[in-house]
Each structure stands twice: as structure tokens, then as C-alpha cells.
Design a protein around this motif. Structure first.
Motif, mmCIF file in Angstrom:
data_model
loop_
_atom_site.group_PDB
_atom_site.id
_atom_site.type_symbol
_atom_site.label_atom_id
_atom_site.label_comp_id
_atom_site.label_asym_id
_atom_site.label_seq_id
_atom_site.Cartn_x
_atom_site.Cartn_y
_atom_site.Cartn_z
ATOM 1 N N GLN A 5 35.618 -11.607 85.583
ATOM 2 C CA GLN A 5 36.870 -11.601 84.813
ATOM 3 C C GLN A 5 37.254 -10.150 84.517
ATOM 4 N N ARG A 6 38.483 -9.776 84.858
ATOM 5 C CA ARG A 6 38.946 -8.414 84.556
ATOM 6 C C ARG A 6 40.242 -8.496 83.742
ATOM 7 N N LYS A 7 40.435 -7.459 82.916
ATOM 8 C CA LYS A 7 41.678 -7.412 82.146
ATOM 9 C C LYS A 7 42.856 -7.112 83.083
ATOM 10 N N ILE A 8 43.964 -7.833 82.876
ATOM 11 C CA ILE A 8 45.142 -7.613 83.728
ATOM 12 C C ILE A 8 45.613 -6.165 83.624
ATOM 13 N N GLU A 9 45.565 -5.630 82.423
ATOM 14 C CA GLU A 9 46.084 -4.274 82.230
ATOM 15 C C GLU A 9 45.265 -3.218 82.983
ATOM 16 N N ASP A 10 44.047 -3.594 83.400
ATOM 17 C CA ASP A 10 43.220 -2.642 84.158
ATOM 18 C C ASP A 10 43.520 -2.680 85.662
ATOM 19 N N LEU A 11 44.227 -3.723 86.098
ATOM 20 C CA LEU A 11 44.474 -3.876 87.543
ATOM 21 C C LEU A 11 45.680 -3.041 87.979
ATOM 22 N N ILE A 12 45.566 -2.440 89.154
ATOM 23 C CA ILE A 12 46.633 -1.550 89.634
ATOM 24 C C ILE A 12 47.296 -2.162 90.869
ATOM 25 N N PRO A 13 48.584 -2.513 90.768
ATOM 26 C CA PRO A 13 49.285 -3.057 91.944
ATOM 27 C C PRO A 13 49.351 -2.010 93.057
ATOM 28 N N TYR A 14 49.342 -2.469 94.296
ATOM 29 C CA TYR A 14 49.443 -1.548 95.435
ATOM 30 C C TYR A 14 50.904 -1.099 95.565
ATOM 31 N N VAL A 15 51.119 0.186 95.474
ATOM 32 C CA VAL A 15 52.487 0.728 95.451
ATOM 33 C C VAL A 15 53.259 0.395 96.726
ATOM 34 N N ASN A 16 52.561 0.384 97.877
ATOM 35 C CA ASN A 16 53.253 0.120 99.145
ATOM 36 C C ASN A 16 53.156 -1.344 99.570
ATOM 37 N N ASN A 17 52.951 -2.229 98.603
ATOM 38 C CA ASN A 17 52.864 -3.652 98.950
ATOM 39 C C ASN A 17 54.158 -4.100 99.628
ATOM 40 N N SER A 18 54.041 -4.671 100.833
ATOM 41 C CA SER A 18 55.244 -5.051 101.581
ATOM 42 C C SER A 18 55.617 -6.513 101.358
ATOM 43 N N ARG A 19 54.835 -7.218 100.577
ATOM 44 C CA ARG A 19 55.122 -8.630 100.282
ATOM 45 C C ARG A 19 55.897 -8.688 98.969
ATOM 46 N N THR A 20 56.993 -9.442 98.954
ATOM 47 C CA THR A 20 57.803 -9.487 97.733
ATOM 48 C C THR A 20 57.678 -10.851 97.062
ATOM 49 N N HIS A 21 57.879 -10.861 95.756
ATOM 50 C CA HIS A 21 57.782 -12.115 94.986
ATOM 51 C C HIS A 21 59.011 -12.230 94.093
ATOM 52 N N SER A 22 59.806 -13.256 94.304
ATOM 53 C CA SER A 22 60.968 -13.461 93.432
ATOM 54 C C SER A 22 60.487 -14.046 92.108
ATOM 55 N N ASP A 23 61.344 -13.959 91.108
ATOM 56 C CA ASP A 23 61.004 -14.554 89.809
ATOM 57 C C ASP A 23 60.717 -16.044 89.950
#
Lengths: 169, 233
Positions: A5-23
Motif C-alpha cells: 500500500q502506498r500513499k497516492i500523494e507519493d506516486l508520480i505520474p509519468y509526464v510523457n504518458n501517451s494514454r489519455t483518460h477522460s473524466d
């Protein structure tokens, strides 16, 4: 392989992520997590960088979760990590549906009273899948309009009352 | 590797056209008036229609010195998931149209930038781009929860539509200007409209919608073009 289990605030999104997620899609993932729980941990590198699961992290934020289950893949090279971020998304797209089997399964779930909107299909597609969709046969040329012909426009003469076709006037 | 599904183009019934438009087209409605409806089937499964009609205005062809019976508008491409390219389906549909209405000289079509469309399928089919359409004098009315053109109000709902259009509290707006594309059906028309050709417009980038707290992520453009391919007009 250990799930941590990790804290969400500690996770770093990949800046060049090419997959998009709509709301809308994030909301669907959130609804799925609520219904089924965590079935798929987030994949992270040795520095808490997200490799796979950006959408799930966004859904967890929406649900106001503080922590998420993760699996650390610290032995990947930089290039492997970059490639896997794409492959994880792309490989799943190469699978196909057996629509006949899918229709049977969906109707079973429907009969059990399960909320089918949690499965992620759009409502129209779902309706078509459940009902099999109507199958129309070809029609005839006679059922088509003649766009290279103008319809007659009958006008009555205000003096004599005689009707005539305005196209001929 | 799977074989490509066998594509069949044939006439479509009113019911098939109505189903395709209400199910697979963003407008969710079948156009009114006289229509030529061409259907598409893949491996004998109905996948949608290409529909031609008179268009929203009788002045559609005036500027090309054509009368109303010499041209028409491609008014809908309503397709579900399919394998064959849209440009191929469209080209075969136009062949069907020409067979049925041999006196036609040109087809006009529009792509609505307000819907995020720039006309990619027309560009793929080598249509002639002539710029943005005139705004026109007719209004659109907000009726039954959607914007409806004045002509559709009159044709679909007759005097009721007219009454609604005249009510003071009915919301109205000027139709937006749309990208106009032309497809000549004979050599003479082709030569006549060739000088009107302008460079194709480019697709506008769409902002990615997400909520990750990373500026670099937030400003990346979406790369999905599938939806546009499926419901271009």
C-alpha cells in the motif's frame, strides 16, 4: 511479487504518458473500484513513478482514497519502462470480443439484476449487444427519392382557378 | 491474420436509415425531405448508411449555377464499427447515387467545426474544399432538447413547429459556419469548380480532459481520431 500500500500523494505520474483518460472514463473506473474493489494494483518503478495505472490513480483520487495497492518493478531499465508504459495499454487493445458469447454473458448478468453500466460499454452499444441489434436487409431503388427530379408545384390561377405546374411556367 | 470482411453497398430502407441515424450519428435524427439512402453491410451485417438529400436550403447550388435537380447534399454518414475505410463506403455510395439519379452533376457536403469536425473523410476522398459556408438567414430553434434547423421544424412538425418557432421564449441561434466540400460527378463540373479549390483545413487539436496534477500532463493533446472517423458529419 509483493503488493504494498502506498500513499497516492507519493506516486508520480509519468509526464510523457501517451494514454489519455477522460473524466467520464475515470468515473467509470471509480465505479468499478467501488463495486469490485482493487483487482489490479498500480505498477510503480523504484522511485514511485507510475508505470501502469494512471487511470486507476485518478479514480482513487476521485474516491478520496489516501492509499492504493502497488507492485514495484524496480529491475526494469529506463527504456524497458518507457516501452512497457505503452505496451501495457496497447496489448490489451489487441484482444477481440466474441460477440455471441458476450451477448449470452450480458443477458445472464441482466437476468441476475447486475448494473450493466459498470461494465464500461456505452448505452447504445450495450443495447445492441443485449438485443443482438436489428439486421436490416437491402431495400429497393423504388424506395429512394429522385433527387434529379423536382416535384410538381401546383398553383391555382387567382383569376380563372385553373391549376398549373409552376415548373412549366 | 483475419480476412477483411466482405463489404456490400446497396439501397437502404427508411427503417434502416432511421435506426442508423438515431443510433450511430451524433444528430440522433434522420433528415427530413426527399432522400437517397445507401446502406453498407460487412459480412452481411448492417453497419450503417450514407444519405443524400436536398439539404437545408434551396440556394445550396445557386452559386455553382446549378438548379435544385442538378445537385444534392450528402446529409448523413451514420456508421457503427466497421472495417472498410469510410472513404471507400462513401465513394461506393456516390456511385449508387449517380446510377439512381443520372442527371446530378455535383454533391455538396459540410463538416461542422462546432462538432470538432474538419472534413478528414472528404479530404481522404479527394473532395474539393471551398472554404467556410455562409451563415445564411435561417435560424435554428432549441426544441425537444436539441437545436433544430428552421426547415426541419417546418417539415417535421408542420404548423406546430411554426408555432413553436414563433413563440417568444423559444431559444434561437444563427447556424455556425461549416467547412464546405464539393464532389463533381462529371468532367464538365469538375473543370468548372476546380478554380474554387482552397487548401484543406487542418484538424484542431483537442485539449486532453483529465485531472492529474501535473501541468506537463494536463496540456498534452488527445490523439484519438476514431470518434471523428465514425461520425464525421
Amino acid at each position: 511479487m509483493q503488493i504494498v500500500q502506498r500513499k497516492i500523494e507519493d506516486l508520480i505520474p509519468y509526464v510523457n504518458n501517451s494514454r489519455t483518460h477522460s473524466d467520464e472514463q475515470v468515473a467509470q473506473i471509480a465505479a468499478s473500484i467501488k463495486e469490485f474493489g482493487w483487482t489490479n494494483p498500480i505498477l510503480v518503478d523504484g522511485a514511485n513513478g507510475i508505470i501502469a495505472g494512471h487511470g486507476r490513480v485518478m479514480a482513487a483520487r476521485k474516491l478520496k482514497y489516501k492509499e492504493v495497492p502497488t507492485i514495484e518493478l524496480k529491475d526494469m531499465t529506463e527504456t524497458q519502462r518507457k516501452a512497457y508504459i505503452i505496451a501495457d495499454n496497447r496489448l490489451a487493445l489487441n484482444a477481440k470480443w466474441d460477440n455471441e458469447m458476450l451477448t449470452i454473458e450480458l443477458n445472464d448478468l441482466l437476468a441476475d439484476g447486475f448494473a450493466l453500466e459498470l461494465l464500461g460499454f456505452d448505452p447504445t452499444e450495450m443495447q445492441t449487444l443485449i438485443n443482438g441489434g436489428p439486421d436490416f436487409e437491402p431495400a429497393t431503388e423504388d424506395e429512394q427519392g429522385k433527387l434529379d427530379e423536382l416535384d410538381p408545384k401546383w398553383i391555382a390561377c387567382p383569376h380563372c382557378g385553373k391549376e398549373f405546374d409552376a415548373r412549366q411556367a | 491474420m483475419q480476412d477483411k470482411p466482405k463489404l456490400k453497398i446497396d439501397w437502404a430502407s427508411h427503417d434502416a436509415a432511421k435506426y442508423a441515424c438515431t443510433t450511430w450519428h451524433y444528430s440522433k435524427c434522420l433528415p427530413v425531405g426527399k432522400l437517397v439512402k445507401v446502406g453498407a453491410w460487412e459480412n452481411s451485417k448492417f453497419i450503417g448508411v450514407v444519405i443524400f438529400g436536398r439539404g437545408a436550403t434551396y440556394r445550396l447550388l445557386e452559386k455553382y449555377e446549378l438548379s435544385q435537380d442538378q445537385g444534392c447534399e450528402l446529409v448523413r454518414i451514420a456508421l457503427t464499427k466497421h472495417t472498410a475505410p469510410v472513404t471507400k463506403i462513401m465513394a461506393l455510395a456516390i456511385k449508387f447515387l449517380s446510377k439512381s439519379c443520372p442527371e446530378l452533376k455535383m454533391v455538396v457536403s459540410f463538416a461542422d467545426p462546432a462538432q470538432g469536425h474538419h472534413g478528414g473523410i472528404y479530404q481522404g476522398g479527394n473532395w474539393i474544399y471551398t472554404g467556410l459556408s455562409d451563415q445564411g438567414g435561417s435560424l435554428e430553434y432549441f426544441y425537444k432538447n436539441k437545436w433544430t434547423h428552421a426547415r426541419s421544424m417546418k417539415e417535421a412538425w408542420g404548423s406546430v413547429g411554426k408555432d413553436i418557432a414563433q413563440q417568444k421564449n423559444t431559444l434561437t441561434r444563427k447556424p455556425s459556419r461549416k467547412h464546405r466540400y464539393l464532389m463533381p460527378l462529371d468532367k464538365e463540373m469538375s473543370a468548372k469548380i476546380a478554380p474554387l479549390a482552397k487548401p484543406y483545413p487542418k484538424r484542431e487539436k483537442q485539449a486532453m480532459v483529465d485531472s492529474l496534477d501535473t501541468a506537463a500532463v494536463r496540456h498534452r493533446p488527445s490523439r484519438s481520431i476514431l470518434i471523428e472517423e465514425l461520425s464525421e458529419i
